[in-house]
Design an enzyme around this catalytic site. Structure first.
Site, PDB file in Angstrom:
ATOM      1  N   GLY A 203      36.539 -10.890   6.899  1.00 35.64           N
ATOM      2  CA  GLY A 203      35.531  -9.926   6.434  1.00 35.64           C
ATOM      3  C   GLY A 203      34.908  -9.204   7.619  1.00 35.64           C
ATOM      4  O   GLY A 203      35.489  -9.165   8.715  1.00 35.64           O
ATOM      5  N   VAL A 207      28.801 -10.555   8.910  1.00 38.08           N
ATOM      6  CA  VAL A 207      28.844 -11.840   8.195  1.00 38.08           C
ATOM      7  C   VAL A 207      29.602 -12.878   9.041  1.00 38.08           C
ATOM      8  O   VAL A 207      29.278 -14.064   9.014  1.00 38.08           O
ATOM      9  CB  VAL A 207      29.461 -11.673   6.783  1.00 38.08           C
ATOM     10  N   GLY A 208      30.569 -12.410   9.820  1.00 38.39           N
ATOM     11  CA  GLY A 208      31.291 -13.314  10.727  1.00 38.39           C
ATOM     12  C   GLY A 208      30.323 -14.074  11.622  1.00 38.39           C
ATOM     13  O   GLY A 208      30.474 -15.275  11.869  1.00 38.39           O
ATOM     14  N   GLU A 225      38.644 -13.593  10.991  1.00 38.82           N
ATOM     15  CA  GLU A 225      39.565 -12.457  10.835  1.00 38.82           C
ATOM     16  C   GLU A 225      38.700 -11.246  10.508  1.00 38.82           C
ATOM     17  O   GLU A 225      38.312 -11.036   9.354  1.00 38.82           O
ATOM     18  CB  GLU A 225      40.563 -12.743   9.700  1.00 38.82           C
ATOM     19  N   CYS A 259      42.348  -3.681   6.764  1.00 40.34           N
ATOM     20  CA  CYS A 259      41.731  -3.988   8.061  1.00 40.34           C
ATOM     21  C   CYS A 259      42.505  -3.376   9.215  1.00 40.34           C
ATOM     22  O   CYS A 259      41.933  -3.020  10.232  1.00 40.34           O
ATOM     23  CB  CYS A 259      41.620  -5.494   8.237  1.00 40.34           C
TER      24      CYS A 259
HETATM   25  P1  NAD Z   1      33.075  -8.842   1.407  1.00 42.78           P
HETATM   26  O1  NAD Z   1      31.845  -8.041   1.172  1.00 42.78           O
HETATM   27  O2  NAD Z   1      33.915  -9.237   0.251  1.00 42.78           O
HETATM   28  O3  NAD Z   1      32.615 -10.133   2.220  1.00 42.78           O
HETATM   29  C1  NAD Z   1      33.540 -11.105   2.638  1.00 42.78           C
HETATM   30  C2  NAD Z   1      33.086 -12.489   2.176  1.00 42.78           C
HETATM   31  O4  NAD Z   1      31.860 -12.811   2.808  1.00 42.78           O
HETATM   32  C3  NAD Z   1      32.852 -12.563   0.666  1.00 42.78           C
HETATM   33  O5  NAD Z   1      33.494 -13.703   0.168  1.00 42.78           O
HETATM   34  C4  NAD Z   1      31.354 -12.615   0.542  1.00 42.78           C
HETATM   35  O6  NAD Z   1      30.926 -13.374  -0.571  1.00 42.78           O
HETATM   36  C5  NAD Z   1      30.904 -13.257   1.834  1.00 42.78           C
HETATM   37  N1  NAD Z   1      29.584 -12.809   2.255  1.00 42.78           N
HETATM   38  C6  NAD Z   1      29.079 -11.551   2.202  1.00 42.78           C
HETATM   39  N2  NAD Z   1      27.835 -11.524   2.703  1.00 42.78           N
HETATM   40  C7  NAD Z   1      27.520 -12.788   3.076  1.00 42.78           C
HETATM   41  C8  NAD Z   1      26.377 -13.409   3.669  1.00 42.78           C
HETATM   42  N3  NAD Z   1      25.275 -12.722   3.971  1.00 42.78           N
HETATM   43  N4  NAD Z   1      26.434 -14.739   3.908  1.00 42.78           N
HETATM   44  C9  NAD Z   1      27.526 -15.462   3.605  1.00 42.78           C
HETATM   45  N5  NAD Z   1      28.635 -14.926   3.046  1.00 42.78           N
HETATM   46  C10 NAD Z   1      28.641 -13.611   2.786  1.00 42.78           C
HETATM   47  O7  NAD Z   1      34.063  -8.104   2.395  1.00 42.78           O
HETATM   48  P2  NAD Z   1      33.763  -7.145   3.628  1.00 42.78           P
HETATM   49  O8  NAD Z   1      33.055  -7.867   4.710  1.00 42.78           O
HETATM   50  O9  NAD Z   1      33.229  -5.841   3.156  1.00 42.78           O
HETATM   51  O10 NAD Z   1      35.294  -6.916   4.068  1.00 42.78           O
HETATM   52  C11 NAD Z   1      35.687  -5.795   4.762  1.00 42.78           C
HETATM   53  C12 NAD Z   1      35.799  -6.116   6.247  1.00 42.78           C
HETATM   54  O11 NAD Z   1      36.756  -7.155   6.416  1.00 42.78           O
HETATM   55  C13 NAD Z   1      36.309  -4.957   7.072  1.00 42.78           C
HETATM   56  O12 NAD Z   1      35.610  -4.935   8.286  1.00 42.78           O
HETATM   57  C14 NAD Z   1      37.763  -5.304   7.307  1.00 42.78           C
HETATM   58  O13 NAD Z   1      38.313  -4.731   8.474  1.00 42.78           O
HETATM   59  C15 NAD Z   1      37.705  -6.798   7.402  1.00 42.78           C
HETATM   60  N6  NAD Z   1      38.989  -7.393   7.043  1.00 42.78           N
HETATM   61  C16 NAD Z   1      39.660  -8.069   7.997  1.00 42.78           C
HETATM   62  C17 NAD Z   1      40.910  -8.590   7.706  1.00 42.78           C
HETATM   63  C18 NAD Z   1      41.695  -9.350   8.737  1.00 42.78           C
HETATM   64  O14 NAD Z   1      42.670  -9.995   8.352  1.00 42.78           O
HETATM   65  N7  NAD Z   1      41.330  -9.318   9.995  1.00 42.78           N
HETATM   66  C19 NAD Z   1      41.443  -8.439   6.432  1.00 42.78           C
HETATM   67  C20 NAD Z   1      40.702  -7.759   5.482  1.00 42.78           C
HETATM   68  C21 NAD Z   1      39.470  -7.235   5.791  1.00 42.78           C
END
Ligand code: NAD
Length: 481
Positions: A203, A207-208, A225, A259
């Site tokens: 994600g 959040v990471g 990731e 991503c």
């Molecule tokens: P998202 O909003 O679905 O969040 C990802 C996860 O984090 C979800 O399961 C969500 O419930 C959880 N989450 C959200 N906020 C949180 C918080 N405050 N505390 C704890 N958990 C929380 O997805 P996103 O972040 O919008 O995803 C898009 C991003 O992910 C982009 O930056 C994209 O580049 C990256 N991405 C990376 C890869 C990879 O393989 N490297 C693949 C897909 C997406």
């Protein structure tokens, strides 16, 4: 094409107060040893293969509901992508699980050294919405192959796919060892309070950081990731028709919500205008004059992201094609921009949608300087026929991965570890890397009980001390320098 909207449903979320018990139950099963044998692991991988085959139509329907994903795109990127990995892992698992023999230095003779592979325990997989099936099941392949129990937390932003996983996975996998937990921030936060033996989060980086902080409380290792701005460099030696086609395909696949989608293009100034023209033609060739009504063009995941993307168009340069959308339908036309100021908002954050800024640069060296002045990207793409330029770019930039003369396809090679570096993430998975991510490599030195090196034990007499100094001296003389 009009896309059905699926809203997240609070009543589907996992009860918060039951989360600790759920994790405890997984630990208990793990500690019983049930997940360790090769046969158990293979049966889980078979279960996933059966799930993908038997539920294919429902999967494609759910992806259509969440993201308007065209059938072909969904089949290739989500279903077949995971199947490729599954087949590769199944074929090699027995070999990967075997202890690896290692050499033993003379001073430890007699003795044997080896590395044993043991599962980590209970792992947590947190997935985002853009490839909601692949990004849950891909990591799960590694977790199960390595003999762990797992909690899978799909994204609340793609509720149709999340519900499908929760409903069907227990019928294909050992339900006492794999739990799907639907939920949003409160549920994920509660999960993160529990002790896991590894967390793989996919994600955004914000959040990471939350995940890593929570993991630190238990000293739990993490694989992050993440995303970022993946650049494309086009040098004047590239075949422009093919280059334009490949960039346009990579950028607008899944409506730019990938991503590793090309985030922006740095084109050498001598071919900048010609490349723009060919890219405009490629867009028309792929989706016609009216992409909104083309059955093979996906949708933005929700209205919030639609508005964010429309906002990025303001002050983001001249529109070469696209630039319009329909919020109700979550449709945003494939959009290419030129004359983009380098300090525009669109050049600061990851775009993650169907907008592609194309910037003109003096040379590939200038492109490299531009990229190196920014956080390390998840992927980098170079279109060039020149071996020299390919070598220069490969050795003077850092990114999670690189594709030369195409986009995104490295993601589908099971033997290539997939992950970021710096701001784009840490750790990797896919194929053997997935097995390794969820495995502890335990060092084992085996000594016989019959023979003993008396010199090891105190008290050390003058004679023994002298003897050992002599041995060290001789060793230094004989060892390779
Ligand atoms: P998202 O909003 O679905 O969040 C990802 C996860 O984090 C979800 O399961 C969500 O419930 C959880 N989450 C959200 N906020 C949180 C918080 N405050 N505390 C704890 N958990 C929380 O997805 P996103 O972040 O919008 O995803 C898009 C991003 O992910 C982009 O930056 C994209 O580049 C990256 N991405 C990376 C890869 C990879 O393989 N490297 C693949 C897909 C997406």
């Amino acid at each position: 094409m009009t896309v059905k909207t699926s809203e997240p449903k609070q009543e589907d979320y996992f009860p918060l107060d039951q989360i600790p018990n759920l994790v405890d139950s997984l630990r208990e099963v793990y500690q019983s040893g049930r997940t360790r044998p090769l046969d158990w692991r293979l049966s889980q991988l078979d279960g996933l293969l059966r799930f993908l085959k038997e539920r294919q139509n429902e999967i494609l329907q759910a992806l259509q509901t969440d993201l308007g994903k065209p059938r072909f795109d969904a089949l290739v990127a989500e279903v077949v992508g995971v199947e490729l990995d599954l087949v590769h892992v199944k074929k090699n698992l027995r070999r990967w699980m075997r202890p690896e023999k290692k050499s033993t230095p003379v001073i430890h003779w007699p003795g044997k050294s080896s590395i044993h592979k043991e599962p980590l325990g209970v792992v947590l997989i947190i997935a985002p919405w853009n490839y909601p099936l692949q990004l849950c099941l891909g990591p799960l392949v590694g977790a199960l192959a390595a003999g762990n129990t797992a909690v899978v937390k799909p994204s609340e932003v793609s509720p149709a796919t999340s519900a499908l996983l929760e409903r069907h996975l227990p019928n294909y996998l050992d339900p006492s060892c794999v739990k799907v937990v639907q939920g949003a921030v409160p549920e994920t936060s509660r999960l993160l309070e529990q002790r896991f033996d590894h967390i793989l989060y996919t994600g955004n980086g914000k959040v990471g950081r939350i995940v890593m902080k929570a993991a630190a409380e238990h000293l739990t290792p993490v694989t992050l990731e993440l995303g970022g701005k993946s650049p494309v460099i086009v040098d004047s030696s590239a075949d422009l028709n093919l280059t334009a086609k490949r960039i346009v395909w990579g950028k607008f696949f899944n409506c730019g919500q990938t991503c590793v989608a090309p985030d922006y293009v740095l084109a050498e100034e001598s071919i900048h205008d010609a490349l723009l023209e060919r890219m405009g033609l490629a867009v028309k060739k792929f989706w016609g004059k009216d992409p909104k009504h083309h059955s093979q063009y996906a949708r933005i995941v929700n209205k919030r992201h639609f508005r964010r993307l429309m906002g990025l168009l303001d002050g983001g340069g001249d529109v070469v094609c696209g630039g319009y959308g329909d919020e109700q339908d979550r449709f945003l036309a494939p959009t290419i921009l030129s004359n983009v100021p380098t300090n525009a908002a669109i050049m600061e954050e990851e775009i993650f949608g169907p907008i592609l800024p194309v910037l003109s640069v003096e040379s590939t060296n200038a492109a490299v300087d531009f990229i190196n002045s920014r956080p390390k990207p998840l992927a980098l793409y170079l279109f060039s026929e020149s071996d020299q330029i390919q070598h220069n770019v490969l050795t003077s930039t850092s990114s999670g991965g690189v594709v030369l003369n195409h986009c995104m396809l490295h993601n589908l090679v099971p033997d290539l570890p997939f992950g970021g570096v710096g701001e784009s993430g840490m750790g990797a998975y896919h194929g053997k890397a997935s097995f390794d991510t969820f495995t502890h490599r335990k060092s084992v030195l085996e000594k016989p009980l019959g023979w003993d090196a008396f010199i090891l034990y105190p008290p050390y007499s003058k004679r023994i001390t002298k003897l050992s100094e002599g041995i060290v001296k001789a060793w230094r003389f004989l060892r390779p320098s």
